[in-house]
Design an enzyme around this catalytic site. Structure first.
Site, PDB file in Angstrom:
ATOM      1  N   HIS A   1       9.592 -14.248   0.634  1.00 24.03           N
ATOM      2  CA  HIS A   1       9.895 -13.953  -0.774  1.00 24.03           C
ATOM      3  C   HIS A   1      11.114 -14.812  -1.095  1.00 24.03           C
ATOM      4  CE1 HIS A   1      10.497 -10.960  -4.264  1.00 24.03           C
ATOM      5  NE2 HIS A   1      11.397 -11.916  -4.398  1.00 24.03           N
TER       6      HIS A   1
ATOM      7  N   LYS B   1       8.107  -7.261  21.037  1.00 28.71           N
ATOM      8  CA  LYS B   1       7.145  -6.145  21.009  1.00 28.71           C
ATOM      9  C   LYS B   1       6.309  -6.188  19.726  1.00 28.71           C
ATOM     10  CE  LYS B   1       9.007  -2.121  22.405  1.00 28.71           C
ATOM     11  NZ  LYS B   1      10.203  -1.245  22.431  1.00 28.71           N
TER      12      LYS B   1
ATOM     13  N   HIS C   1       4.318 -15.678  -4.040  1.00 27.84           N
ATOM     14  CA  HIS C   1       4.439 -15.702  -5.506  1.00 27.84           C
ATOM     15  C   HIS C   1       5.377 -16.761  -6.105  1.00 27.84           C
ATOM     16  CE1 HIS C   1       7.762 -13.230  -4.187  1.00 27.84           C
ATOM     17  NE2 HIS C   1       7.057 -12.128  -4.116  1.00 27.84           N
TER      18      HIS C   1
ATOM     19  N   LEU D   1       0.815  -1.225   0.000  1.00 26.53           N
ATOM     20  CA  LEU D   1       0.000   0.000   0.000  1.00 26.53           C
ATOM     21  C   LEU D   1       0.847   1.272   0.000  1.00 26.53           C
ATOM     22  CD1 LEU D   1      -2.893  -1.055   2.436  1.00 26.53           C
ATOM     23  CD2 LEU D   1      -2.985  -0.855  -0.062  1.00 26.53           C
TER      24      LEU D   1
ATOM     25  N   ASN E   1       7.765  -3.304   3.101  1.00 26.63           N
ATOM     26  CA  ASN E   1       8.907  -2.637   2.440  1.00 26.63           C
ATOM     27  C   ASN E   1       8.573  -1.201   2.058  1.00 26.63           C
ATOM     28  OD1 ASN E   1       7.119  -3.468   0.418  1.00 26.63           O
ATOM     29  ND2 ASN E   1       8.741  -3.638  -1.116  1.00 26.63           N
TER      30      ASN E   1
ATOM     31  N   ASP F   1      -0.032  -9.282  -5.179  1.00 29.68           N
ATOM     32  CA  ASP F   1       1.274  -8.620  -5.061  1.00 29.68           C
ATOM     33  C   ASP F   1       1.175  -7.212  -5.676  1.00 29.68           C
ATOM     34  OD1 ASP F   1       3.853  -8.006  -4.480  1.00 29.68           O
ATOM     35  OD2 ASP F   1       4.776  -9.459  -5.836  1.00 29.68           O
TER      36      ASP F   1
HETATM   37  O1  DOR Z   1       7.835  -6.726  -8.289  1.00 34.17           O
HETATM   38  C1  DOR Z   1       7.908  -6.528  -7.082  1.00 34.17           C
HETATM   39  N1  DOR Z   1       7.613  -5.333  -6.552  1.00 34.17           N
HETATM   40  N2  DOR Z   1       8.291  -7.533  -6.285  1.00 34.17           N
HETATM   41  C2  DOR Z   1       8.560  -7.336  -4.991  1.00 34.17           C
HETATM   42  O2  DOR Z   1       8.930  -8.262  -4.327  1.00 34.17           O
HETATM   43  C3  DOR Z   1       8.421  -5.999  -4.387  1.00 34.17           C
HETATM   44  C4  DOR Z   1       7.479  -5.180  -5.143  1.00 34.17           C
HETATM   45  C5  DOR Z   1       7.539  -3.726  -4.764  1.00 34.17           C
HETATM   46  O3  DOR Z   1       7.475  -3.429  -3.564  1.00 34.17           O
HETATM   47  O4  DOR Z   1       7.605  -2.882  -5.653  1.00 34.17           O
HETATM   48 ZN    ZN Z   2       5.387  -8.146  -2.954  1.00 31.41          ZN
END
Ligand code: DOR
Ligand code: ZN
Length: 437
Positions: A178, A133, A224, A63, A94, A297
């Site tokens: 992953h 935590k 994936h 998101l 991430n 994804d």
């Molecule tokens: O294609 C991808 N985009 N694979 C990932 O594992 C991360 C993701 C991203 O956060 O852009």
């Molecule tokens: Zn991903």
């Protein structure tokens, strides 16, 4: 008694059969399911024979927000999910800054309140320092073997990996992997198929040892998968590991390297699209019901970033809105059944996340209503995601979500998402309440 909402003239999918039904909703919950619901309702919706599925769950979305709000925000991302018939999603950590500490996870959760169109569970990277935590706020952890710099330990070291999870091992904790081994082929895109094989082997080998030591605790989920051989390997290990699941994306099922040639950076994704031969075999495995979960994804990037050359552009496909329509299209083509769609987008994800989303009297009203006859031409410019790019550009699908209901509220109807209707809850908050009380 007057109830809030009545869904008339619908059909429920019960063990492969479509059964005519009406649903009465009040105060966010389903209070009546019957051939005819007699209660008066403030709002009545004629479903015209559309099919009512339990609210669908996407266990893998990015998101963004925070400093990546130029790519997607919590509002636009959850609007995209609602448009795609998804009522609940797991957000990946991430972000910028990454969710790899207790402080950032608290910030993520606090900032999300009142902004979500659908329910969201925020995941975190496990942290050696903060793990005890972190588990008070989330039960979903991500380990990315292609980007280990998010972690404060080395996941390629089995002892370190065990140390982190032995502190929290429990059957409610999900660890999503992953699986692309940077040791195998280096980290640059596209990583070879052998990187997936090698990472999956390493993970499974570690899991068997860890689970033996910790009495089968932890749910392990492989994100994936792209190779039929990976599917086979995971299936073989399911005998030894009872809480092992795998997911596949619609793009790995439906697109191949050929599309990378056509769509360039827009089809650039990690793991990369494979050959059409591999893709076809993967689809065959999926249609046989061998893959547990489908997840989008959803990984949106800015137009300017994707305008870069394929070597420089960031990988990722914005798939939240196209996932369900693409699967319903496969149902209409006779490749899969609607029951399989329910299994991979509802039953298995709910089991993984410990959610009860089924349709029964007394349950919260999270519903995905689908029109199997409507056609939709996929166009990037029509997407709710800030990323107006899709490698499915121009594809016409038959079968779309027509209404999405979250916590008893209609958030999407006929592809219109209501900007001001934000009934989405932060699922982590349920855990916070549980821990406090
Ligand atoms: O294609 C991808 N985009 N694979 C990932 O594992 C991360 C993701 C991203 O956060 O852009
Ligand atoms: Zn991903």
């Amino acid at each position: 008694m007057t109830i809030d909402l009545k869904l008339e003239n619908g059909k429920l999918l019960i063990e492969d059969q479509l059964v005519p039904a009406e649903i009465g909703i009040d105060n966010g919950s389903i209070i009546k399911i019957s051939r005819i619901v007699h209660e008066h309702a403030d709002e009545r919706v004629d479903l015209k024979g559309n099919i009512v599925l339990p609210g669908l769950v996407d266990v893998h979305v990015h998101l963004r927000d925070f400093k990546l709000s130029y790519k997607e925000t919590l509002e636009t991302g959850t609007m995209a999910l609602a448009a795609g018939g998804v009522t609940c999603a797991v957000d990946m950590p991430n972000t910028l800054p990454p969710v790899n500490s207790y402080r950032t996870l608290v910030k993520r959760i606090d900032e999300a309140k009142g902004r979500l169109h659908v329910n969201v569970l925020f995941s975190a990277f496990p942290s050696k320092r903060d793990i005890l935590k972190l588990v008070t706020l989330t039960y979903f952890f991500k380990i990315d073997f292609s980007r280990t710099y998010f972690l404060d330990f080395n996941p390629y070291n089995e002892r370190e990996l065990s140390e982190v999870f032995s502190k929290v091992s429990s059957e409610t904790i999900v660890v999503a992997f992953h699986a692309e081994d940077t040791r195998e082929t280096g980290g640059s895109w596209p990583m070879k198929a052998s990187a997936e094989t090698s990472a999956v082997k390493y993970i499974l080998n570690w899991l068997v040892k860890f689970m033996n030591q910790h009495d089968g605790a932890l749910k392990a989920h492989i994100c994936h998968v792209t190779l039929p051989s990976t599917v086979k390997l995971i299936l073989e290990n399911k005998r030894k590991l009872k809480n092992l699941t795998m997911e596949v994306t619609p793009h790995h099922l439906l697109l191949s390297k050929r599309h990378l040639g056509k769509f360039k950076s827009v089809a650039k994704v990690t793991p990369p699209l494979r050959s059409s031969h591999t893709r076809r075999r993967l689809l065959r495995y999926f249609s046989k019901g061998l893959i547990d979960i489908v997840a989008s994804d959803h990984a949106p990037h800015a137009l300017t970033e994707k305008a870069e050359d394929v070597t420089k552009a960031p990988p990722g496909i914005a798939g939240a809105e196209t996932m369900l329509p693409l699967l319903l299209n496969l149902v209409n083509k006779g490749v899969i059944s609607l029951s399989l769609v329910k299994r991979v987008l509802h039953d298995a994800p709910c089991k993984l996340l410990g959610l009860k989303h089924d349709i029964y009297e007394g349950s919260r009203a999270h519903l995905t209503i689908v029109d199997m006859k409507a056609r939709w031409k996929i166009r990037g410019e029509d997407l709710y995601s800030m990323s107006k790019l899709t490698p499915f550009e121009g594809v016409t699908v038959k079968g779309i979500p027509s209404i999405t209901i979250v916590n008893g509220m209609i958030v999407m109807r006929d592809r219109v998402v209501y900007e001001n209707v934000k009934p989405g809850e932060v699922i982590n908050e349920w855990r916070r309440k549980d821990t406090v009380s």
